[in-house]
Design an enzyme around this catalytic site. Structure first.
Site, PDB file in Angstrom:
ATOM      1  N   THR A   1       0.844  -1.192   0.000  1.00 32.58           N
ATOM      2  CA  THR A   1       0.000   0.000   0.000  1.00 32.58           C
ATOM      3  C   THR A   1       0.879   1.243   0.000  1.00 32.58           C
ATOM      4  OG1 THR A   1      -1.688  -1.183   1.237  1.00 32.58           O
ATOM      5  CG2 THR A   1      -1.794   1.216   1.310  1.00 32.58           C
TER       6      THR A   1
ATOM      7  N   SER B   1       2.206   5.006  -2.438  1.00 31.73           N
ATOM      8  CA  SER B   1       2.413   5.506  -3.801  1.00 31.73           C
ATOM      9  C   SER B   1       3.366   4.607  -4.590  1.00 31.73           C
ATOM     10  CB  SER B   1       2.940   6.942  -3.762  1.00 31.73           C
ATOM     11  OG  SER B   1       4.104   7.021  -2.981  1.00 31.73           O
TER      12      SER B   1
ATOM     13  N   GLY C   1       6.220  -0.788  -0.106  1.00 32.12           N
ATOM     14  CA  GLY C   1       7.122   0.309   0.224  1.00 32.12           C
ATOM     15  C   GLY C   1       7.411   0.306   1.718  1.00 32.12           C
TER      16      GLY C   1
ATOM     17  N   ASP D   1       8.621   3.321   5.133  1.00 33.70           N
ATOM     18  CA  ASP D   1       8.936   4.706   5.520  1.00 33.70           C
ATOM     19  C   ASP D   1      10.394   4.854   5.933  1.00 33.70           C
ATOM     20  OD1 ASP D   1       6.273   5.493   5.095  1.00 33.70           O
ATOM     21  OD2 ASP D   1       5.725   4.645   7.033  1.00 33.70           O
TER      22      ASP D   1
ATOM     23  N   LYS E   1       7.057   0.859   8.945  1.00 32.88           N
ATOM     24  CA  LYS E   1       5.920   1.021   8.040  1.00 32.88           C
ATOM     25  C   LYS E   1       4.733   1.580   8.822  1.00 32.88           C
ATOM     26  CE  LYS E   1       4.877  -2.025   5.059  1.00 32.88           C
ATOM     27  NZ  LYS E   1       4.653  -0.934   4.093  1.00 32.88           N
ATOM     28  N   GLY E   2       3.710   1.934   8.051  1.00 34.16           N
ATOM     29  CA  GLY E   2       2.494   2.300   8.740  1.00 34.16           C
ATOM     30  C   GLY E   2       2.126   3.751   8.722  1.00 34.16           C
TER      31      GLY E   2
ATOM     32  N   GLY F   1       0.631   4.730   6.431  1.00 31.72           N
ATOM     33  CA  GLY F   1      -0.738   4.448   5.999  1.00 31.72           C
ATOM     34  C   GLY F   1      -1.514   3.839   7.169  1.00 31.72           C
TER      35      GLY F   1
ATOM     36  N   GLU G   1      -0.585  -5.799   6.221  1.00 34.30           N
ATOM     37  CA  GLU G   1       0.787  -5.702   5.698  1.00 34.30           C
ATOM     38  C   GLU G   1       1.712  -6.668   6.438  1.00 34.30           C
ATOM     39  OE1 GLU G   1       0.867  -1.087   4.080  1.00 34.30           O
ATOM     40  OE2 GLU G   1       1.829  -1.528   5.975  1.00 34.30           O
TER      41      GLU G   1
HETATM   42  C1  5RP Z   1       1.833   1.988   4.286  1.00 32.67           C
HETATM   43  C2  5RP Z   1       3.294   1.990   4.170  1.00 32.67           C
HETATM   44  C3  5RP Z   1       3.876   2.538   2.907  1.00 32.67           C
HETATM   45  O1  5RP Z   1       4.431   1.473   2.211  1.00 32.67           O
HETATM   46  C4  5RP Z   1       4.904   3.554   3.247  1.00 32.67           C
HETATM   47  O2  5RP Z   1       4.282   4.628   3.922  1.00 32.67           O
HETATM   48  C5  5RP Z   1       5.604   4.089   1.974  1.00 32.67           C
HETATM   49  O3  5RP Z   1       4.721   4.829   1.197  1.00 32.67           O
HETATM   50  P1  5RP Z   1       5.143   5.503  -0.162  1.00 32.67           P
HETATM   51  O4  5RP Z   1       5.447   4.394  -1.133  1.00 32.67           O
HETATM   52  O5  5RP Z   1       3.937   6.297  -0.571  1.00 32.67           O
HETATM   53  O6  5RP Z   1       6.346   6.363   0.084  1.00 32.67           O
HETATM   54  O7  5RP Z   1       3.998   1.539   5.039  1.00 32.67           O
HETATM   55  O8  5RP Z   1       1.458   1.464   5.546  1.00 32.67           O
END
Ligand code: 5RP
Length: 233
Positions: free
Chosen positions: A29, A31, A86, A88, A98-99, A101, A107
């Site tokens: 989840t 971008s 992906g 963070d 992560k998280g 989101g 996940e």
């Molecule tokens: C969601 C996540 C995403 O994978 C993480 O925030 C990275 O996001 P992006 O690809 O938009 O940079 O952990 O829970």
């Protein structure tokens, strides 16, 4: 910003090239995961790639459905070949945060169930320690949030409930939980912190993904660097 977007896209294309016919593939989840979903759908349309996918969130379910990918409900999954998502933050030993989101539960389930977890990031996500750039999200049962916050404060944590995007209410995860965004004093190494968070009653899930990633793909300009987890980790 445009460069980061391009790096996300090129790393997602690289990850999609690692997908083989017949695989069951978990969809992350965010971008970068969205670019991966788009590329898988393109490969299905143009190259006849045959795969089944499992989504980690409502958002990636909708994205995959619209793109025409075949989806299996997570309830029916016992194992999967790849999980591609992906992150963070990524530390040198490939521990993830992560998280940002709202989908930590699915996940982490998919990350644990897969044969191989591939993580797609750009260089801005590389850190020396977890928590360097972002607080650690801790998903809590709604009625337990104050007790969990107290437990976390007792072990040196600081943090509050996450607000929703308009700031007039609380963020609710797709699992129906609240989120405490926590920072911790430096006395914990990540393994201890992971174990500590796993052991607190009322915690549904948290954003530390330790010893789950197999391969991290790092997009930088027009190149993609691969970092594999070391065999003894
Ligand atoms: C969601 C996540 C995403 O994978 C993480 O925030 C990275 O996001 P992006 O690809 O938009 O940079 O952990 O829970």
């Amino acid at each position: 910003m445009t460069e980061v977007l391009n790096e996300k896209k090129s790393v997602a294309i690289h990850a999609a090239n690692l997908v083989e016919n017949g695989m069951i593939v978990g969809l992350g989840t965010g971008s970068t995961a969205n670019y991966f979903i788009e590329e898988l759908a393109r490969k299905k349309r143009e190259q006849g790639l045959k795969i089944t996918t499992v989504a980690s969130s409502v958002v990636s379910t909708i994205k995959a459905q619209k793109a025409g990918l075949e989806l299996m409900a997570i309830e029916h999954v016992t194992n999967l070949d790849l999980y591609v998502d992906g992150a963070d933050e990524v530390t040198p030993d490939l521990t993830l945060l992560k998280g940002r989101g709202f989908d930590l539960v699915k996940e982490k389930l998919l990350a644990k169930a897969c044969q191989k977890m591939i993580v797609m990031v750009d260089q801005s996500k590389l850190v020396d320690r977890i928590g360097q750039n972002f607080p650690i999200p801790v998903e809590v049962m709604p009625f337990a949030w104050q007790l969990v916050q107290k437990s976390l404060q007792d072990v040196g944590g600081h943090g509050e409930l996450r607000s929703n995007s308009s700031g007039d209410g609380l963020a609710i995860t797709s699992h129906g939980s609240l989120v405490l965004d926590m920072t911790f004093d430096d006395q914990y190494d990540v393994a201890n912190l992971n174990a500590l968070l796993n052991a607190i009653p009322g915690v549904v899930e948290h954003g530390i993904f330790e010893q789950l990633a197999s391969l991290v793909l790092i997009g930088s300009h027009d190149q993609v660097e691969q970092r594999w987890v070391k065999p003894d980790q």
